[in-house]
Enzyme design. Structure first.
Site, short mmCIF file in Angstrom:
data_model
loop_
_atom_site.label_atom_id
_atom_site.label_comp_id
_atom_site.label_asym_id
_atom_site.label_seq_id
_atom_site.Cartn_x
_atom_site.Cartn_y
_atom_site.Cartn_z
N ASN A 145 34.94 14.38 35.24
CA ASN A 145 33.74 14.99 34.56
C ASN A 145 32.44 14.83 34.96
O ASN A 145 32.23 13.74 35.68
CB ASN A 145 33.98 14.81 33.04
CG ASN A 145 35.00 15.32 32.36
OD1 ASN A 145 35.48 16.45 32.69
ND2 ASN A 145 35.37 14.88 31.20
N CYS A 164 42.93 19.63 33.38
CA CYS A 164 42.27 18.87 32.24
C CYS A 164 43.20 19.25 30.92
O CYS A 164 43.95 20.29 30.90
CB CYS A 164 40.95 19.72 31.62
SG CYS A 164 40.24 19.07 30.18
N HIS A 165 43.25 18.46 30.13
CA HIS A 165 44.44 18.47 28.83
C HIS A 165 43.82 18.71 27.60
O HIS A 165 44.88 18.87 26.70
CB HIS A 165 44.89 16.95 28.79
CG HIS A 165 45.43 16.18 29.89
ND1 HIS A 165 44.77 15.90 30.73
CD2 HIS A 165 46.55 16.32 30.44
CE1 HIS A 165 45.11 15.40 31.90
NE2 HIS A 165 46.53 15.81 31.83
N HIS A 186 36.32 22.75 28.97
CA HIS A 186 35.72 22.15 27.61
C HIS A 186 35.11 23.32 26.68
O HIS A 186 34.69 22.89 25.48
CB HIS A 186 34.87 20.81 27.76
CG HIS A 186 35.19 19.60 28.37
ND1 HIS A 186 34.65 18.68 28.75
CD2 HIS A 186 36.74 19.26 28.38
CE1 HIS A 186 35.57 17.59 28.94
NE2 HIS A 186 36.85 18.15 28.88
#
Lengths: 434, 434, 434, 434
Positions: free
Chosen positions: D130, D152-153, D189
């Site tokens: 990040n 990304c999870h 995000h």
């Protein structure tokens, strides 16, 4: 009226339509009186009419300038947010005040567009009402074939500032504002100049010196910043220039409300930056004075002095009827004149006026960091138009919430303010949003 | 030279660079002679220079006009395809001839762009060489920051035709071509007018009558179509107007080679349509005559009559140095002035010239069926530039094959013609393509 | 019917609507017979219905496959242009034949779109009719919210060719076509593969060898090119590959009619390239054979062998009802899946099918010289749709004239051919165009 | 390491490069120990290497996961703004903290991109660091031909929430997250789901009920919101859903910092909304615990339990080497997968992974009012990349100033905070910005 009377190549009938019939009558009287002046170069017939349809029938030009609601509603627009710490310098364009004002105005403009489509689809329509961008945008949303543009004088003020700079820095006197060549790009009241010249001189290096010289003190060469609620010392303009490299082409009080409250983080900050919040109480007093003057003009106690005001609208009309070609700045849907703003959003750039034709001049791209400041409002304005067309109150709230001046509020306070502002203006709102 | 001598607001030094040194010398002599004329309003110094670098150093303006190769190569360009049944009216812009000519020209323009980037990056560059679009495009491909545009007079010819129409149809006499307002859009030699006016009159309804009247006979009001190899009776223009609704703004012989061979399906068809194929033999004779005249002018046997030719380049220069603003048509990369053509391809539209600035005026969209005719050449031209930059002969063949005039050939014949045309022009080609 | 019967996870009612009521009845009988087979894994009810509305009411899926007019009209489409030297290998997609066929078909599809909008707006619509692109495009033009796509098997044929190449060149046997990963981009019958792999092997270097090996002789590993009017030796595909670097993913006879008549410059050229013109007489005989077979199947003289045909439509339906996810190629409006083709034109690429969702996979850009070949048809198709919607016969003629196969005709001959072809198909044309 | 060891179709060498050499060594030991486990299905060789070049040479895959600077700098990023009333829930993605973190990280990523271009231009690069968007974007800015994506999870967490909802609302148990079909669009995000299904069930109507049910209380069916600093009761997600109609697909603490401080207007507001600010002190303690565990794993005091973690990276690698096709969400430059976000900005959507290929699936448009929230960050991120490339500190300040969390500060305070944050992280900054 004076400008028309002084224009020898034009004449015709001016129909005055106003929901305040008496006001139209007074203007009719004033107009016809002026037309009889000895020094008038053309004769016009002014006629108050009682319906929009009568006004529009066979019109070649339609000029729209309205006050949506009264100053009582405007008082709520501008001052109610102050209880949440939001101080709006103008409050009629963007910000919570500009958005609520738009909610009153846009349904009226929807009606105008429909009436023009029915009765005067080939007429040229000049809009003077704020919020300029939204009003003009609504006309095109309802009637995409409309021949409309928005006309605003803020850019001219910046050209005058540049002319004054020539005198202050280089002792070049008497420059007229239309001798300052500028490339203009942005949205109304948040327009930017990325290129300016006078004869064979690039004005940007000079403006850099000018901004450095007057950054701290401000520049009061045109008039002291305390001379009027509309005056400033251009310190906001200088600060934006130093950070972004472009000349913001509107009054500081307008500029300050398009960015987050950098220059109005408290009621005292404007004073530091040497510009004014414009209280609605001032507007009310000003209105009374003007109404009184109108009556004097109508009954002959006072006479109009026939002086050209430099009103650009008259020059635009001359070009549109084929009397000359003219390049000037106007508000039009974006057909590519600003490459990095969305298609069809209303933007402000130069355009070429000629017989029955207004064609934007390509203005190029806004630089990246200015673009993001402008784009935010463009999206908000486009979203507001769509929300109003679809009668979607929740999306209107999302637009309201997304204004930069609203950033300091939590969701709940924002909702409270929204509902309260709506309730104050409810008399002028369509049913579905009250 | 005459136009410069008659322009009292300009003066300076004109450096003449030519790979034919003697030609530059002769022009130097002629220029300096003219400058001494009593009726010359400004004094210019003409100077033949022996290197491009000298020519470019400190230049404010760079004017490029070259003949790539000799008429021997042009003879192959224009006439060799005839043995496969391909008759090209001009052969210097598109078609097999235009493409092979470009292969000789583009490497030279690559060199020009590099030299300008090194030595005169701030100069304004005016290109007069054909193929106009490709030459101008190459300048920008190599040096995107170049301040270049292409200047061509074909549109002016169409404005003169419209002025002549005013006299023929309405007895309005003496209209100057710059009094005809036109919106211009397309690519050089295949430009279209979708709006034309004179004062407050829309010229399209009139042109419709005009085209109907003269569709069969042709119009010879400006001059008989047999007066010159460049003359026509505008029948191609009328036919395109009747089918597409727009006025094609170039000579018929140019127009005819941008579309499939509708008007040149045989060597006799042009005659039916009342225009000429331009034989290279004519050009050669014309060149001899002009060279002889140059010598007479240089040695004083003949004098230049100082008459304004109306050369637009001089007006453009005046605007660029800040003496006035000017709207005229030029060839520039597409920054959005034509919405439905690709970005950065060189297109022809109106532009606003002012101090150190050329900004296109938004010309709008080409209508669908015209768009597809124009786009085909735009893609071909863009592909040719890329193929030349990447030195990819096979892709050049694909461009060659895709020209509308090549449609009647099978792949094998097309390959044969391509190789043969290349071999005829090999002396002027870069190694990799011979 | 066989594929449905073998699909154990699906069942339902199939309503058959045909303007030839008898044909629907026969199919009803055949379908219901199959459904009773012992080895059928699912039971379907087939029902001939007498109105489109009945067919559509509560439909989950709408499958459209029609013959516009009869083979008599198709005979004119395909063979009439031959008298002007135009030989069309198929004549149902592009070329003069494809365009006239579209004029019969598009008004019918306009009706389909309106009926679906009224009666089954949420149904998924699978189109199998040619011209595929235009039919699918018309559905979206009339009802932008339609959930439609076009399904064609030509790309699968190319995947089979690649599988055959694996065996021929590397002795890898038994590869299924869906094991060949391809990126597909273009328009129906003129689709291109710019990336192909099998397991962890890039197939492009191999195809280069393959094309070199068989360029002259052609490749007949799947079947001899003389086996059927649909067969070829892929020489056109190899030639296009050598010039453009991509694998054209349709039969050679289709490919040959999207480019200028490079491969059909005379009636004998196809033979050299080892593919066939498809005479309509062959289609008529084939139709008789199939009708006879249908009757035998309906009355039990012949039985269907229940073998999976690999029909992709059944797999697509399974994915759309949520039984699995599937990636396959389909024809859809361009939402950006092909970056350099116009928005909303119908293009062919891979798409991801899942529950109630078809999302295109980004296919990237067509390379420049392929792009211009494809774009030309895309513009023509878009222009045809608009001309039909606006009932503008002159613009239809402009589209007709702009087809690559029309390039060899002068304007007058083109007009003659157009009118003659229209007159032959007049019974099936809307009033305004006859 | 466990996931790799359990994957029987893959094997190879894993080179570990870390500026903390000792850490690489410990991981080497752990990896090689795991590889010897009896239940390991594949054998991997782990090797700590001392240079980036060694790590990259002949690499097929490059996996990047770094901590830019130490937690001391992160402490300043996250907590210093609190003295101006700015409370950041995470502080590593956007907000003043995310931007300053990016200033440390981007020069390192510039170096990575250059090294990959030199040494491993054909390798696939998976980024886990990040700020994800900016790191991935910088790789492409420096080396446009790189084959990189960000993994990304957060979206998976939202799929698990939807699976949990199925159990809570409909008693459907045991749904795996990859059985939830979602269309994903946005930026890392701050990603949104506009379509979700499970088998043949549209999950949006259900989520509406779910959000209504738990709007006030929050939903703690997966775990109590107090269970971890990363946990929440999803109230922010529910509030965004009710206002915008889409499911925001990241943890509430991430979501809250992409919008103005609606949910963190004071340090106590997060608690009301039932999520946590993530203090850096927690991260430091967590790091100590993990380092201790690493040592125990390396020296055999503790053993790894070989359980699949569901790490998507391993599945992505399998697809890229041709073992299967896979559709999953990743961060990639925008090639049109999100129509209304700028080209080349890094966005998060689904993509199709196959042999040596990652192709985005078209995700469509963000709805208007979500678009403006997302676009603001996209512009800021694009502007930051350009400002870093051009080493333009003033433009970086303009980006910093434009973050939604900065809106409450006047220009002067913003400048003070900026300089102070820079000074705290100066050891890791390039010279020109300190």
């Amino acid at each position: 009226m004076a400008d028309l009377a002084l224009e020898e190549q034009l004449s015709g009938e001016v129909r005055l339509y106003d929901i305040d019939t008496e006001a139209a009558r007074i203007n009719e009287t004033i107009g016809n009186r002026i037309s009889q002046y000895e020094d008038a170069k053309s004769r016009w017939r002014y006629r108050a009419v009682s319906s929009l349809e009568t006004a529009l029938t066979n019109a070649d030009f339609v000029i729209i300038s309205i006050q949506p609601g009264t100053f009582r509603e405007m008082e709520s627009d501008v001052h109610l947010p102050e209880k949440f710490g939001i101080y709006q310098p103008v409050g009629d364009t963007v910000g919570p005040g500009g958005i609520i004002r738009a909610l009153r105005t846009l349904p009226i403009y929807r009606g105008f567009a429909e009436a023009i489509r029915e009765t005067a689809p080939e007429a040229w329509v000049i809009n003077y009402t704020n919020p300029m961008t939204l009003c003009t945008r609504m006309l095109y949303e309802v009637f995409p074939g409309i021949k409309a543009f928005g006309c605003c004088h803020e850019v001219f003020g910046t050209q005058k500032l540049l002319a004054s700079m020539l005198e202050d820095m280089l002792d070049i006197k008497g420059t007229r504002r239309d001798e300052i060549n500028t490339n203009v790009l942005g949205i109304n009241h948040f327009t930017w100049i990325d290129k300016a010249s006078y004869k064979n001189r690039d004005l940007f290096p000079l403006f850099k010196d000018f901004a450095d010289t007057y950054y701290k003190s401000g520049y009061e060469g045109l008039r002291p910043w305390t001379a009027s609620v509309f005056a400033s010392a251009h310190r906001v303009k200088f600060d934006l220039f130093k950070r972004y490299g472009l000349i913001a082409a509107a009054g500081d009080r307008h500029l300050a409300e398009f960015v987050p409250p950098w220059y109005v983080s408290s009621p005292d900050t404007p004073q530091e930056w040497k510009f004014h919040l414009t209280p609605v109480s001032w507007r009310i007093n000003d209105m009374y004075a003007k109404q009184a003057q109108s009556e004097r003009l109508a009954n002959g106690e006072e006479e109009v002095e026939l002086q050209p005001s430099g009103e650009e609208g008259v020059q635009q009309i001359k070009a549109l009827v084929g009397l000359k070609n003219l390049t000037t700045n106007v508000n039009l849907p974006n057909y590519g004149q600003i490459e990095n703003l969305p298609s069809l959003a209303v933007v402000e750039t130069n355009a070429l006026f000629s017989f029955n034709s207004v064609r934007p001049v390509l203005a190029g791209n806004l630089p990246r960091n200015v673009h993001t400041l402008v784009a935010r409002h463009v999206y908000n304005q486009e979203n507001l138009i769509q929300a109003v067309m679809r009668k979607d109150k929740e999306q209107i709230f999302n637009v309201f919430l997304n204004d930069p001046f609203m950033s300091r509020l939590c969701v709940h306070d924002a909702r409270t303010l929204f509902e309260e502002m709506l309730s104050h203006t409810a008399a002028y709102l369509p049913e579905w949003i009250k």
